[in-house]
Design a protein around this motif. Structure first.
Motif, short mmCIF file in Angstrom:
data_model
loop_
_atom_site.label_atom_id
_atom_site.label_comp_id
_atom_site.label_asym_id
_atom_site.label_seq_id
_atom_site.Cartn_x
_atom_site.Cartn_y
_atom_site.Cartn_z
N GLN A 46 0.92 -1.33 -0.24
CA GLN A 46 0.09 0.01 0.27
C GLN A 46 0.69 0.69 0.05
O GLN A 46 0.55 2.02 0.61
N VAL A 47 2.17 1.28 -0.60
CA VAL A 47 2.80 2.10 -0.87
C VAL A 47 3.14 2.98 -2.16
O VAL A 47 3.76 3.92 -3.00
N VAL A 48 2.18 2.50 -3.47
CA VAL A 48 2.22 2.54 -4.40
C VAL A 48 1.46 4.33 -4.42
O VAL A 48 0.86 4.40 -4.23
N THR A 49 2.13 5.33 -5.61
CA THR A 49 2.02 6.33 -5.57
C THR A 49 1.77 6.25 -7.53
O THR A 49 1.48 5.41 -8.15
N SER A 50 1.18 7.57 -7.43
CA SER A 50 1.02 7.72 -9.23
C SER A 50 2.24 7.93 -10.19
O SER A 50 1.75 7.25 -11.27
N GLU A 51 3.72 8.08 -9.49
CA GLU A 51 4.07 8.40 -10.43
C GLU A 51 5.01 6.45 -10.31
O GLU A 51 5.77 6.16 -11.82
N HIS A 52 5.01 5.91 -9.85
CA HIS A 52 4.67 4.04 -10.02
C HIS A 52 3.74 3.80 -10.84
O HIS A 52 4.88 3.33 -12.38
N LEU A 53 3.02 3.60 -10.49
CA LEU A 53 2.06 3.41 -11.71
C LEU A 53 2.41 3.50 -13.41
O LEU A 53 2.39 3.19 -14.37
N GLN A 54 2.71 5.36 -13.55
CA GLN A 54 3.06 5.53 -14.30
C GLN A 54 4.32 5.08 -15.11
O GLN A 54 4.35 5.24 -16.35
N CYS A 55 5.15 4.43 -14.78
CA CYS A 55 6.74 3.91 -14.62
C CYS A 55 6.34 2.86 -15.35
O CYS A 55 6.80 1.94 -16.27
N LEU A 56 6.03 2.10 -14.62
CA LEU A 56 5.65 0.93 -14.45
C LEU A 56 4.20 0.05 -15.36
O LEU A 56 4.73 -1.07 -15.82
N VAL A 57 3.18 0.40 -15.39
CA VAL A 57 2.70 0.34 -15.97
C VAL A 57 2.40 -0.44 -17.09
O VAL A 57 2.53 -1.74 -18.14
N PRO A 58 2.36 1.03 -18.46
CA PRO A 58 2.78 0.93 -19.44
C PRO A 58 3.57 -0.05 -20.09
O PRO A 58 3.45 -1.60 -20.63
N PRO A 59 4.96 -0.28 -19.23
CA PRO A 59 5.68 -1.85 -20.07
C PRO A 59 5.23 -3.23 -20.19
O PRO A 59 5.73 -4.10 -20.43
N LEU A 60 4.55 -3.40 -18.71
CA LEU A 60 3.83 -4.66 -18.63
C LEU A 60 2.68 -4.84 -19.25
O LEU A 60 2.12 -5.97 -19.41
N ALA A 61 2.05 -3.85 -20.00
CA ALA A 61 1.01 -3.89 -20.96
C ALA A 61 0.72 -5.41 -21.25
O ALA A 61 -0.29 -5.96 -21.63
N GLY A 62 1.73 -5.68 -22.32
CA GLY A 62 1.53 -7.03 -22.74
C GLY A 62 2.06 -8.18 -21.57
O GLY A 62 1.89 -8.82 -22.99
N PHE A 63 2.93 -8.25 -21.12
CA PHE A 63 3.37 -8.84 -20.11
C PHE A 63 2.26 -9.68 -19.43
O PHE A 63 2.52 -10.82 -18.84
N LYS A 64 1.67 -8.60 -18.06
CA LYS A 64 1.23 -9.31 -16.76
C LYS A 64 0.37 -9.19 -17.18
O LYS A 64 -0.98 -8.99 -18.52
N THR A 65 -0.43 -10.68 -17.20
CA THR A 65 -2.05 -11.39 -17.22
C THR A 65 -3.10 -10.84 -15.91
O THR A 65 -4.32 -10.87 -16.00
N GLN A 66 -2.47 -10.36 -14.59
CA GLN A 66 -3.45 -11.22 -14.02
C GLN A 66 -2.34 -9.43 -12.98
O GLN A 66 -1.69 -9.14 -12.17
N TRP A 67 -3.96 -8.58 -13.01
CA TRP A 67 -3.54 -7.40 -12.76
C TRP A 67 -4.67 -6.71 -11.07
O TRP A 67 -6.01 -6.55 -11.32
N ASP A 68 -4.57 -6.57 -10.37
CA ASP A 68 -4.25 -6.43 -8.87
C ASP A 68 -4.49 -4.69 -8.47
O ASP A 68 -2.86 -5.34 -7.83
N LEU A 69 -4.92 -4.00 -9.11
CA LEU A 69 -4.75 -2.33 -8.88
C LEU A 69 -6.07 -2.36 -7.46
O LEU A 69 -5.93 -0.66 -7.03
#
Length: 417
Positions: A46-69
């Motif tokens: 529970q320490v994720v920030t919008s900066e983390h998401l902006q950096c990490l989500v786009p490159p994982l879009a085609g790789f990660k199949t299970q998204w618990d957000l």
């Protein structure tokens, strides 16, 4: 440097968190496995920030199949990055992500309508586009709409009707549905196995009875609706295969019907039921050989006598269940006699919750310590008569070679440091 990031096989996520601003430009060169580890750890902590998401989500879009957000500070811009790769998504949890627009969520759901099997969009007041997109999912088996204040009959009935062939798990806790939705579930969802209906006054046991009669695959059911004669009648259905029941406001008559006709039960929880005295407990021991977990929470009229009779049945019956977890939280009329008898008949007990049983003395805990060698959790909160002697008895059996025993003893004022 960035050129070395791809060769990393492990890393300290804490270091990444502490220096994220400096490392962010290089993270895209890291393997997708490690990027997933970073993101999942941030979210779980529970320490994720919008900066983390902006950096990490786009490159994982085609790789990660299970998204618990769950409860992430998501924006439409970040979520939109998942849409192009949505066709491979299998799990999506957007619980509590209230800042997202309904149109953006609906776009993502449409993009993964072919492959998504589990969806949690709870605790958000979604707009109609979201419910329409859910109704058009092709492979969805698990759906959570708990706390969705806009998930009314008009929104949910098309969902359960269209997903009738695939839906096996549904949570509608605190959703403003009525008997109309419950009857639609009973009519349509023949494959439903798990259903949660908590904290609502808009439907009653008549709607629930339809589900119990018609959903013949149902094995786990949770409800806070008072259980009366109509509910009991539905339990008599010959196709009943319930293995887990979690109910509130149960009468002793209803508990007797459950104990007599739900022979496949593995877990039974009865909560806040002042009419329950425990008279039906021996029937559970006689008729439910698979019962492993029993909860009687805030059932203030439960006394020692039925516990002793159940203990006798557990000891004498050849096919008696092997209870591993018992909770008597708030059953304030239970004393040492009941707990001693229970502990001596349940040698395989691993968890025992006795919070609020203020009549208990050291004798009861000594019996538990001596009779239940496999115990790993013992809750003695607010058992105010206990002294250091109880802790000494527990410590004697909690040797280095035994399983570690976790105890809760807040409010035990006679215990010393």
């Amino acid at each position: 440097g960035a050129h070395r990031m791809q060769s990393l096989s492990s890393l300290c996520v804490g270091v990444v968190y502490e220096h994220f601003g400096r490392l962010a430009p290089q993270l895209r060169g890291m393997s997708a496995v490690l990027q997933c580890k970073i993101l999942d750890t941030f979210i779980a902590g529970q320490v994720v920030t919008s900066e983390h998401l902006q950096c990490l989500v786009p490159p994982l879009a085609g790789f990660k199949t299970q998204w618990d957000l769950t409860a992430c500070p998501l924006t439409d811009a970040v979520l939109q990055e998942l849409v192009p790769a949505g066709d491979g998504m299998e799990l999506l949890c957007l619980q509590g992500c209230a800042q997202l627009s309904s149109d953006c969520v609906a776009r993502l759901l449409r993009s993964c309508s072919r492959t998504l099997t589990a969806l949690d969009v709870s605790r958000v007041a979604h707009g109609e586009p979201v419910y329409a997109a859910v109704a058009n999912m092709r492979s969805l088996t698990s759906l959570c709409l708990a706390g969705c204040s806009t998930a009314d009959d008009a929104s949910v009935v098309p969902i359960v009707t269209n997903l009738r062939a695939t839906l096996t798990a549904l949570d509608l806790s605190k959703a403003p549905v009525t008997n109309v939705t419950l009857k639609a579930i009973g009519k349509s969802c023949s494959a439903l196995k798990y259903l949660v209906l908590e904290d609502t006054s808009r439907y009653n046991e008549e709607g629930i009875a339809v589900i119990l009669r018609e959903c013949t695959s149902l094995i786990r059911f949770t409800s806070t609706v008072p259980c009366g004669d109509v509910f009991c009648g539905a339990l008599l259905h010959p196709a009943q295969r319930l293995t887990q029941l979690d109910l509130s406001s149960v009468s002793e008559a209803a508990l007797s019907v459950i104990a007599t006709h739900c022979a496949a039960l593995e877990s039974l929880a009865v909560r806040t039921s002042p009419q329950v005295t425990g008279a039906s407990l021996p029937l559970l021991a006689l008729n439910c050989p698979r019962l492993a977990s029993l909860t009687l929470a805030q059932c203030a009229e439960v006394r020692d006598a039925p516990l002793k009779k159940m203990a006798e049945a557990l000891t004498q019956e050849q096919q008696a269940p092997l209870l591993t977890e018992v909770s008597l939280w708030g059953c304030q009329k239970v004393t040492d006699d009941g707990i001693i008898a229970l502990s001596q008949s349940t040698p395989h007990l691993t968890a025992l919750y006795l919070s609020g049983l203020y009549r208990l003395t050291d004798a009861a805990i000594a019996a538990v310590a001596a009779s239940c060698p496999e115990l790993t959790h013992l809750d003695l909160t607010l058992c105010r008569q206990l002294t250091d002697t109880s802790m000494e008895r527990v410590a004697e059996v909690n040797t280095p070679s035994s399983r570690p025993l976790l105890t809760a003893h807040q409010g035990c004022s006679r215990l010393t440091q």
